[in-house]
Design a protein around this motif. Structure first.
Motif, PDB file in Angstrom:
ATOM      1  N   ALA A 175     -78.878  17.197  68.002  1.00 43.92           N
ATOM      2  CA  ALA A 175     -79.638  17.338  69.243  1.00 43.92           C
ATOM      3  C   ALA A 175     -79.663  18.816  69.611  1.00 43.92           C
ATOM      4  N   ARG A 176     -80.757  19.235  70.266  1.00 39.30           N
ATOM      5  CA  ARG A 176     -80.895  20.643  70.628  1.00 39.30           C
ATOM      6  C   ARG A 176     -80.377  20.933  72.029  1.00 39.30           C
ATOM      7  N   THR A 177     -80.321  19.929  72.889  1.00 41.75           N
ATOM      8  CA  THR A 177     -79.860  20.138  74.261  1.00 41.75           C
ATOM      9  C   THR A 177     -78.448  19.618  74.437  1.00 41.75           C
ATOM     10  N   HIS A 178     -77.758  20.192  75.410  1.00 42.31           N
ATOM     11  CA  HIS A 178     -76.401  19.724  75.683  1.00 42.31           C
ATOM     12  C   HIS A 178     -76.418  18.282  76.166  1.00 42.31           C
ATOM     13  N   ALA A 179     -77.410  17.933  76.987  1.00 42.08           N
ATOM     14  CA  ALA A 179     -77.500  16.547  77.457  1.00 42.08           C
ATOM     15  C   ALA A 179     -77.753  15.602  76.289  1.00 42.08           C
ATOM     16  N   THR A 226     -67.469  18.337  70.964  1.00 42.46           N
ATOM     17  CA  THR A 226     -68.534  18.693  70.033  1.00 42.46           C
ATOM     18  C   THR A 226     -69.652  19.441  70.714  1.00 42.46           C
ATOM     19  N   LEU A 227     -69.722  19.412  72.034  1.00 42.03           N
ATOM     20  CA  LEU A 227     -70.813  20.076  72.717  1.00 42.03           C
ATOM     21  C   LEU A 227     -70.772  21.575  72.482  1.00 42.03           C
ATOM     22  N   ASP A 228     -69.590  22.124  72.262  1.00 42.77           N
ATOM     23  CA  ASP A 228     -69.485  23.553  72.025  1.00 42.77           C
ATOM     24  C   ASP A 228     -70.213  23.973  70.764  1.00 42.77           C
ATOM     25  N   THR A 229     -70.331  23.076  69.778  1.00 42.54           N
ATOM     26  CA  THR A 229     -70.987  23.443  68.542  1.00 42.54           C
ATOM     27  C   THR A 229     -72.492  23.381  68.660  1.00 42.54           C
ATOM     28  N   ALA A 230     -73.003  22.813  69.733  1.00 42.39           N
ATOM     29  CA  ALA A 230     -74.438  22.667  69.872  1.00 42.39           C
ATOM     30  C   ALA A 230     -75.126  23.994  70.064  1.00 42.39           C
ATOM     31  N   SER A 231     -74.465  24.933  70.673  1.00 46.39           N
ATOM     32  CA  SER A 231     -75.076  26.232  70.911  1.00 46.39           C
ATOM     33  C   SER A 231     -73.987  27.263  71.014  1.00 46.39           C
ATOM     34  N   SER A 232     -74.179  28.404  70.368  1.00 49.80           N
ATOM     35  CA  SER A 232     -73.203  29.479  70.446  1.00 49.80           C
ATOM     36  C   SER A 232     -73.553  30.471  71.536  1.00 49.80           C
ATOM     37  N   ALA A 233     -74.690  30.282  72.207  1.00 45.44           N
ATOM     38  CA  ALA A 233     -75.117  31.197  73.242  1.00 45.44           C
ATOM     39  C   ALA A 233     -74.250  31.031  74.475  1.00 45.44           C
ATOM     40  N   PRO A 234     -73.852  32.171  75.107  1.00 47.31           N
ATOM     41  CA  PRO A 234     -73.062  32.050  76.331  1.00 47.31           C
ATOM     42  C   PRO A 234     -73.900  31.461  77.444  1.00 47.31           C
ATOM     43  N   ARG A 235     -73.225  30.733  78.353  1.00 52.04           N
ATOM     44  CA  ARG A 235     -73.931  30.112  79.447  1.00 52.04           C
ATOM     45  C   ARG A 235     -73.361  30.607  80.769  1.00 52.04           C
ATOM     46  N   THR A 293     -84.125  13.558  76.317  1.00 48.95           N
ATOM     47  CA  THR A 293     -85.377  14.277  76.386  1.00 48.95           C
ATOM     48  C   THR A 293     -85.223  15.645  75.793  1.00 48.95           C
ATOM     49  N   GLY A 294     -86.331  16.254  75.509  1.00 49.52           N
ATOM     50  CA  GLY A 294     -86.318  17.614  75.015  1.00 49.52           C
ATOM     51  C   GLY A 294     -86.089  18.582  76.146  1.00 49.52           C
ATOM     52  N   GLY A 295     -86.067  19.871  75.816  1.00 47.89           N
ATOM     53  CA  GLY A 295     -85.888  20.875  76.845  1.00 47.89           C
ATOM     54  C   GLY A 295     -85.127  22.050  76.314  1.00 47.89           C
ATOM     55  N   SER A 296     -84.912  23.015  77.149  1.00 47.25           N
ATOM     56  CA  SER A 296     -84.225  24.226  76.738  1.00 47.25           C
ATOM     57  C   SER A 296     -82.760  23.958  76.528  1.00 47.25           C
ATOM     58  N   ALA A 297     -82.207  24.547  75.470  1.00 48.91           N
ATOM     59  CA  ALA A 297     -80.776  24.381  75.208  1.00 48.91           C
ATOM     60  C   ALA A 297     -79.931  25.117  76.217  1.00 48.91           C
ATOM     61  N   SER A 298     -80.549  25.930  77.022  1.00 45.48           N
ATOM     62  CA  SER A 298     -79.786  26.634  78.044  1.00 45.48           C
ATOM     63  C   SER A 298     -79.747  25.885  79.347  1.00 45.48           C
ATOM     64  N   ASP A 314     -81.831  17.038  58.389  1.00 41.82           N
ATOM     65  CA  ASP A 314     -82.090  18.140  59.310  1.00 41.82           C
ATOM     66  C   ASP A 314     -83.142  17.722  60.342  1.00 41.82           C
ATOM     67  N   ARG A 315     -82.739  16.824  61.248  1.00 40.19           N
ATOM     68  CA  ARG A 315     -83.605  16.350  62.315  1.00 40.19           C
ATOM     69  C   ARG A 315     -82.779  16.268  63.595  1.00 40.19           C
ATOM     70  N   THR A 316     -83.462  16.230  64.720  1.00 37.94           N
ATOM     71  CA  THR A 316     -82.782  16.107  66.006  1.00 37.94           C
ATOM     72  C   THR A 316     -83.418  14.983  66.810  1.00 37.94           C
ATOM     73  N   LEU A 317     -82.700  14.572  67.849  1.00 36.16           N
ATOM     74  CA  LEU A 317     -83.231  13.555  68.742  1.00 36.16           C
ATOM     75  C   LEU A 317     -84.555  13.985  69.342  1.00 36.16           C
ATOM     76  N   GLU A 318     -84.651  15.264  69.677  1.00 39.20           N
ATOM     77  CA  GLU A 318     -85.883  15.766  70.282  1.00 39.20           C
ATOM     78  C   GLU A 318     -87.055  15.708  69.316  1.00 39.20           C
ATOM     79  N   ASP A 319     -86.795  15.799  68.019  1.00 39.50           N
ATOM     80  CA  ASP A 319     -87.866  15.665  67.025  1.00 39.50           C
ATOM     81  C   ASP A 319     -88.464  14.274  67.053  1.00 39.50           C
ATOM     82  N   GLU A 320     -87.686  13.278  67.455  1.00 37.46           N
ATOM     83  CA  GLU A 320     -88.166  11.900  67.479  1.00 37.46           C
ATOM     84  C   GLU A 320     -88.951  11.573  68.754  1.00 37.46           C
ATOM     85  N   ALA A 321     -88.878  12.476  69.747  1.00 40.81           N
ATOM     86  CA  ALA A 321     -89.524  12.191  71.024  1.00 40.81           C
ATOM     87  C   ALA A 321     -91.039  12.317  70.880  1.00 40.81           C
TER      88      ALA A 321
END
Length: 460
Positions: free
Chosen positions: A391-395, A11-20, A238-243, A453-460
């Motif tokens: 969640a917005r981050t892969h972690a 499922t982590l692949d669906t978290a972001s479509s941006a190449p890494r 924790t929050g942070g960049s999705a990259s 439409d909420r994320t774990l980071e929204d709760e931080a």
């Protein structure tokens, strides 16, 4: 279609479509086309073996109970064993992979499956039968977790295609065991012991490519995403960049560093205090309950209604096979919606109608009820997709996936057992089916809450 923790890191692949960018110790392409073909064949063969131990038993459960003198309550325990093994042994997979390597652990898992399937028909009593089943299911549990990690490490440019191949193999193995076990048993003399034991041959065949792949210790002993498994309950999101560092493709150290990075506002949330995480865990737990009740008890419901054993197995195969096409449709549809609650409700309604029909006319509308309940069981791919969106981050996705699936499978353990107890004490299927339908209500409620439409980071 229910599968298991196997797809949690997929499922982590669906978290972001941006190449890494590639990371040191991260995804590797196969060293040669020949090796890539061996890995693909091993992946498909392993996937084919991750459900027959479960779905081959349901069509023959009546014969097994008679042969071993097993009560309905004990049979309920037997149908709860898969969820318990997936919840417990699945958590050991990352640690084992860091120590021995991905290929070696998957190879050992397949060996455990084959051994358990060989020993199970030889069991002279209920305890030995449960122990042999547990051995096979432990092998399934560790393989479940690690194979998607292998996909990410060895096929970084074809994750979607190879995950599709893996999912197809999983579905085919699930449906084939349900549909073919009784005909094979009849063709081989009618003994349930032979009918169950023949699936060990499939596991032995799957071992062949993994005996080669297990020799290469460079195949990911870091077990990307392993920090998620270790921190399923105690980890901090924790929050942070999705990259940031990938929880699936990078090394365990990279995933850990990303997961422990401070949020932009310096706050963090423990996942055990997250309403989203608990809603996802409850939703996952009740959909898993429905799936394992179906795999363990659905053929018996149809057989008690007068349907033949062979046809009952095919009906279970229909329930399981509905996940093949819908697993491709539901995730894409869910990703386009801001709130996935509407899909949760639709699947829940399918389930309620299917259970109502099963209660009123189990034999007359058997095929219709199998289709309806098969659609309802597709809450599993929806749950995996929602995990990737919460969640917005892969972690964050990795920790949410590990928490929701580990807690969810633990929550699903009592369901099949309760069905067995009610079946034995009531002497019929009215009360058990009512319980199954009742389980659908908290599944819908939790799914609607998890679909916001909420994320774990929204709760931080």
């Amino acid at each position: 279609m229910q599968t298991s923790p196997s797809d949690n890191l997929a499922t982590l692949d669906t978290a972001s479509s941006a190449p890494r960018p590639a990371e040191p110790g991260g995804p590797r392409r196969p060293a040669s086309p020949w090796r890539g073909r061996v890995m693909a064949a091993g992946l498909l063969l392993a996937a084919l073996n991750l459900r027959p131990a479960v779905t081959s038993l349901g069509p023959l459960l009546e014969e097994v109970r008679d042969g071993l003198g097993m009560s309905g309550t004990v049979a309920g325990v037997l149908t709860s064993v898969p969820a318990a093994c997936f919840a417990i042994f699945g958590l050991t997979a990352p640690r084992l992979a860091r120590r021995w390597g991905l290929g070696a652990v998957v190879c050992a898992g397949l060996a455990a499956i084959a051994t358990g399937l060989v020993l199970r028909p030889l069991a002279g009593g209920t305890v030995a039968f449960l122990a042999a089943s547990g051995l096979a299911l432990a092998g399934i549990a560790v393989s479940n977790i690690l194979m998607p990690v292998i996909v990410k490490r060895w096929f970084p440019d074809r994750v979607g295609a190879m995950t599709g191949l893996y999912s197809m193999g999983l579905s085919l193995g699930t449906a084939a065991a349900a549909a073919a076990t009784v005909p094979m048993t009849d063709a081989l003399g009618g003994s349930w012991r032979v009918g169950l034991g023949v699936w060990a041959l499939v596991a032995v065949v799957a071992l062949v490519p993994w005996l080669f792949l297990a020799r290469d210790r460079t195949n990911g002993s870091e077990a990307g995403g392993s920090e998620a498994g270790r921190s399923a309950v105690s980890g901090t999101v924790t929050g942070g960049s999705a990259s940031g560092g990938s929880a699936s493709g990078g090394s365990g150290a990279d995933a850990s560093a990303t997961a422990e990075a401070p949020a932009a506002d310096g706050t963090a949330i423990r996942i055990t205090r997250s309403p989203i995480a608990w809603a996802m865990a409850v939703f996952f737990g009740f959909q898993a309950t429905a799936a394992y009740i179906s795999m363990g008890w659905m053929p018996q419901i149809f057989r008690d209604a007068g349907v033949s054993a062979s046809t009952s197995g095919v009906l279970l195969a229909v329930v399981m096979a509905m996940g093949v096409p819908l697993a491709f449709v539901l995730p894409r549809l869910a990703a386009r919606l801001r709130h996935q609650g509407v899909l949760v409700v639709i699947l829940g309604v399918f389930g309620l109608v299917g259970y109502a029909g099963l209660w009123l006319a189990p034999a007359e509308g058997a095929w219709a009820w199998a289709v309806l309940l098969g659609v309802a069981n597709c809450a599993f791919p929806l749950a995996l997709t929602m995990i990737g969106m919460r969640a917005r981050t892969h972690a964050g996705v990795a920790r949410l996936s590990a928490f929701a699936q580990s807690i969810g499978y633990l929550l699903s353990i009592p369901g099949p057992l309760l069905v067995g107890v009610l079946y034995q004490h009531s002497g019929g299927w009215g009360q058990p089916i009512a319980l199954m339908a009742g389980f659908m209500v908290p599944q819908i409620v939790a799914g609607v809450l998890a679909g916001r439409d909420r994320t774990l980071e929204d709760e931080a």
